[in-house]
Scaffold this motif. Structure first.
Motif, PDB file in Angstrom:
ATOM      1  N   ALA A   1      -9.665  -6.194  -4.791  1.00 54.40           N
ATOM      2  CA  ALA A   1      -9.060  -6.963  -3.665  1.00 54.40           C
ATOM      3  C   ALA A   1      -9.671  -7.196  -2.448  1.00 54.40           C
ATOM      4  O   ALA A   1      -9.925  -8.098  -2.062  1.00 54.40           O
ATOM      5  CB  ALA A   1      -7.729  -6.594  -3.326  1.00 54.40           C
ATOM      6  N   LYS A   2     -10.303  -6.174  -2.095  1.00 54.97           N
ATOM      7  CA  LYS A   2     -11.211  -6.154  -0.967  1.00 54.97           C
ATOM      8  C   LYS A   2     -12.225  -7.348  -0.928  1.00 54.97           C
ATOM      9  O   LYS A   2     -12.739  -7.914  -0.245  1.00 54.97           O
ATOM     10  CB  LYS A   2     -11.658  -4.767  -0.438  1.00 54.97           C
ATOM     11  N   SER A   3     -13.137  -6.962  -2.172  1.00 62.95           N
ATOM     12  CA  SER A   3     -13.988  -7.939  -2.417  1.00 62.95           C
ATOM     13  C   SER A   3     -13.769  -9.410  -2.235  1.00 62.95           C
ATOM     14  O   SER A   3     -14.718 -10.186  -2.504  1.00 62.95           O
ATOM     15  CB  SER A   3     -15.016  -7.481  -3.557  1.00 62.95           C
ATOM     16  N   ASN A   4     -12.729  -9.679  -2.727  1.00 66.45           N
ATOM     17  CA  ASN A   4     -12.246 -11.155  -2.948  1.00 66.45           C
ATOM     18  C   ASN A   4     -11.348 -11.601  -1.525  1.00 66.45           C
ATOM     19  O   ASN A   4     -10.811 -12.579  -1.734  1.00 66.45           O
ATOM     20  CB  ASN A   4     -11.418 -11.140  -4.260  1.00 66.45           C
ATOM     21  N   ASN A   5     -11.406 -10.851  -0.575  1.00 65.05           N
ATOM     22  CA  ASN A   5     -10.525 -11.096   0.623  1.00 65.05           C
ATOM     23  C   ASN A   5      -9.147 -11.289   0.163  1.00 65.05           C
ATOM     24  O   ASN A   5      -8.433 -11.966   0.779  1.00 65.05           O
ATOM     25  CB  ASN A   5     -10.882 -12.385   1.309  1.00 65.05           C
ATOM     26  N   ILE A   6      -8.478 -10.412  -0.510  1.00 58.07           N
ATOM     27  CA  ILE A   6      -7.023 -10.332  -1.061  1.00 58.07           C
ATOM     28  C   ILE A   6      -6.452  -9.164  -0.188  1.00 58.07           C
ATOM     29  O   ILE A   6      -6.867  -8.084  -0.386  1.00 58.07           O
ATOM     30  CB  ILE A   6      -7.048 -10.493  -2.651  1.00 58.07           C
ATOM     31  N   LEU A   7      -5.334  -9.341   0.045  1.00 60.85           N
ATOM     32  CA  LEU A   7      -4.438  -8.194   0.738  1.00 60.85           C
ATOM     33  C   LEU A   7      -3.427  -7.735  -0.491  1.00 60.85           C
ATOM     34  O   LEU A   7      -2.868  -8.463  -0.875  1.00 60.85           O
ATOM     35  CB  LEU A   7      -3.590  -8.710   1.953  1.00 60.85           C
ATOM     36  N   LEU A   8      -3.507  -6.341  -0.387  1.00 61.79           N
ATOM     37  CA  LEU A   8      -2.419  -5.664  -1.078  1.00 61.79           C
ATOM     38  C   LEU A   8      -1.001  -5.317  -0.491  1.00 61.79           C
ATOM     39  O   LEU A   8      -1.284  -5.756   0.794  1.00 61.79           O
ATOM     40  CB  LEU A   8      -2.814  -4.278  -1.800  1.00 61.79           C
ATOM     41  N   PRO A   9       0.004  -5.184  -0.965  1.00 65.73           N
ATOM     42  CA  PRO A   9       1.359  -4.883  -0.286  1.00 65.73           C
ATOM     43  C   PRO A   9       1.198  -3.989   0.973  1.00 65.73           C
ATOM     44  O   PRO A   9       0.636  -2.805   0.504  1.00 65.73           O
ATOM     45  CB  PRO A   9       2.195  -4.306  -1.487  1.00 65.73           C
ATOM     46  N   PHE A  10       1.781  -4.162   1.878  1.00 65.19           N
ATOM     47  CA  PHE A  10       1.904  -3.435   3.214  1.00 65.19           C
ATOM     48  C   PHE A  10       3.337  -2.719   3.087  1.00 65.19           C
ATOM     49  O   PHE A  10       4.136  -3.375   3.220  1.00 65.19           O
ATOM     50  CB  PHE A  10       1.625  -4.138   4.332  1.00 65.19           C
ATOM     51  N   VAL A  11       3.005  -1.396   3.389  1.00 63.64           N
ATOM     52  CA  VAL A  11       4.806  -0.606   3.487  1.00 63.64           C
ATOM     53  C   VAL A  11       4.426   0.250   4.856  1.00 63.64           C
ATOM     54  O   VAL A  11       3.570   1.105   4.954  1.00 63.64           O
ATOM     55  CB  VAL A  11       4.685   0.297   2.224  1.00 63.64           C
TER      56      VAL A  11
END
Length: 379
Positions: A275-285
């Motif tokens: 995700a980081k390498s593709n500028n994608i964010l994972l869920p934020f809690v």
């Protein structure tokens, strides 16, 4: 094929359904209805619980209980399912849509107060993906302005808000709350829902609405010698067959939750570098919320990137889907909205992507497909 969702059966559903049928009481408010309601009241300390045929019905009951009338204003997020708004529109309310937070699809609590007018009657919060809204701030705003708070907790079963009063179950903080047991939720009954009542002033009337506007519940409890039509109401009460199915699920709630959390954490850990390498964010809690693993989503860099990922996964027989189209821009409500641009709502509408998440899922198969993508850029 890996579907987006697959209902999990514990193995006891048909046993309890057969028991309900053989009991001769299948129309509702029998053994299994009462078992389910007692479970929620005792485990989560809701003042009173009433099963409903859907979360939509529970929300509609909430709107009636709050005496929502023509031209009342109700503040809620735009990034939600249509039932959240419909329940209040059906009573004649004007919906005032608030933007989402920048870091999460939940309502931005810092933008609520500026939307309050002398016509505002209630604030409806939606705990998106089961993650808590910032309830201390919201309840403080409501108290200062003498407003009701309804929690749309459709996705929030068994999750908690950690605030000034310690750890509180979602659905136990607002005056009223609504839950869903639709087949896409953690705990299911096919279709089904529940109204949780935390303010005692609503308890008696809620039972009347639930029983089609009659005081039949009071009659069966021996509180009146006959029952009749005493208020508005509708057929909100589900059958014992639905309640029996639900009871089998509730008996296995901890087992189901543990498995879903394992899948969620596996996604989070193994997709982090990709995700980081593709500028994608994972869920934020946020720190004030626990996580019930209702949903695992990605926030893509763009709508094109999201479409590319959906296409690549579909080619491998993996179903990933986007979610809500913002309600303030819907065909039905666009001309009723006040014209404010809701930047974060638009971001989630365009860029949020949900991954498969269900009890029997093999997350490794999904993760491996992501890791095989050299790039998630659209091409």
């Amino acid at each position: 094929m890996i579907p987006f969702n697959k209902p999990f059966l514990t193995g006891k559903e048909t046993f309890y359904i057969e028991d309900a049928v053989k009991s001769g009481k299948i129309s509702g408010n029998g053994k299994y209805t009462q078992l389910c309601q007692k479970f929620f009241e005792e485990r989560y300390h809701f003042k009173k619980c009433l099963l409903t045929t859907s979360c939509t019905d529970a929300l509609e009951m909430a709107a009636i209980l709050l005496n929502i009338k023509e031209d009342d204003e109700v503040i809620m997020p735009s990034y939600t399912f249509v039932s959240t708004a419909n329940a209040f529109v059906l009573r004649g309310a004007k919906i005032i849509f608030a933007d989402s937070r920048a870091d999460h699809p939940n309502i931005d609590e810092t933008r609520i107060e500026a939307l309050i007018t002398d016509k505002t009657k209630a604030i409806v919060v939606v705990h998106y993906a089961g993650v808590a809204c910032e309830m201390d701030t919201i309840m403080d705003i409501a108290k200062r302005h003498n407003l009701f708070v309804v929690e749309d907790a459709a996705q929030a079963i068994d999750n908690f808000y950690i605030g000034k009063n310690g750890s509180q179950p979602l659905g136990s903080i607002g005056h009223l709350s609504a839950f869903s047991f639709h087949e896409t939720k953690n705990i299911i009954s096919g279709e089904g829902g529940m109204l949780a009542i935390n303010d005692p002033q609503f308890c008696d009337r809620a039972e009347i609405l639930w029983e089609k506007g009659t005081n039949r519940s009071a009659f069966f409890k021996g509180e009146v010698d006959k029952y009749g039509w005493v208020d508005v109401g509708s057929s909100f009460l589900p059958s014992e067959i639905i309640a029996a199915f639900l009871w089998a699920q509730l008996e296995n709630l901890d087992k189901i939750q543990d498995q879903r959390k394992m899948h969620w954490n596996n996604y989070k850990e193994k997709l982090a570098d990709w995700a980081k390498s593709n500028n994608i964010l994972l869920p934020f809690v946020p720190e004030y919320s626990t996580n019930n693993a209702h949903m695992f989503y990605l926030i893509c860099e763009s709508e094109d990137q999201r479409s590319a990922i959906i296409g690549k996964l579909k080619a491998e027989n993996i179903m990933a889907v986007f979610h809500y189209i913002s309600l303030h821009e819907s065909a039905f409500y666009k001309d009723k909205h006040d014209g404010r641009f809701l930047e974060n709502t638009q971001k989630f509408t365009d860029r949020l992507l949900r991954l498969p998440l269900y009890y029997e899922l093999d997350t490794e198969v999904v993760v491996n497909q992501f890791l095989q993508f050299e790039s998630a850029k659209a091409n």
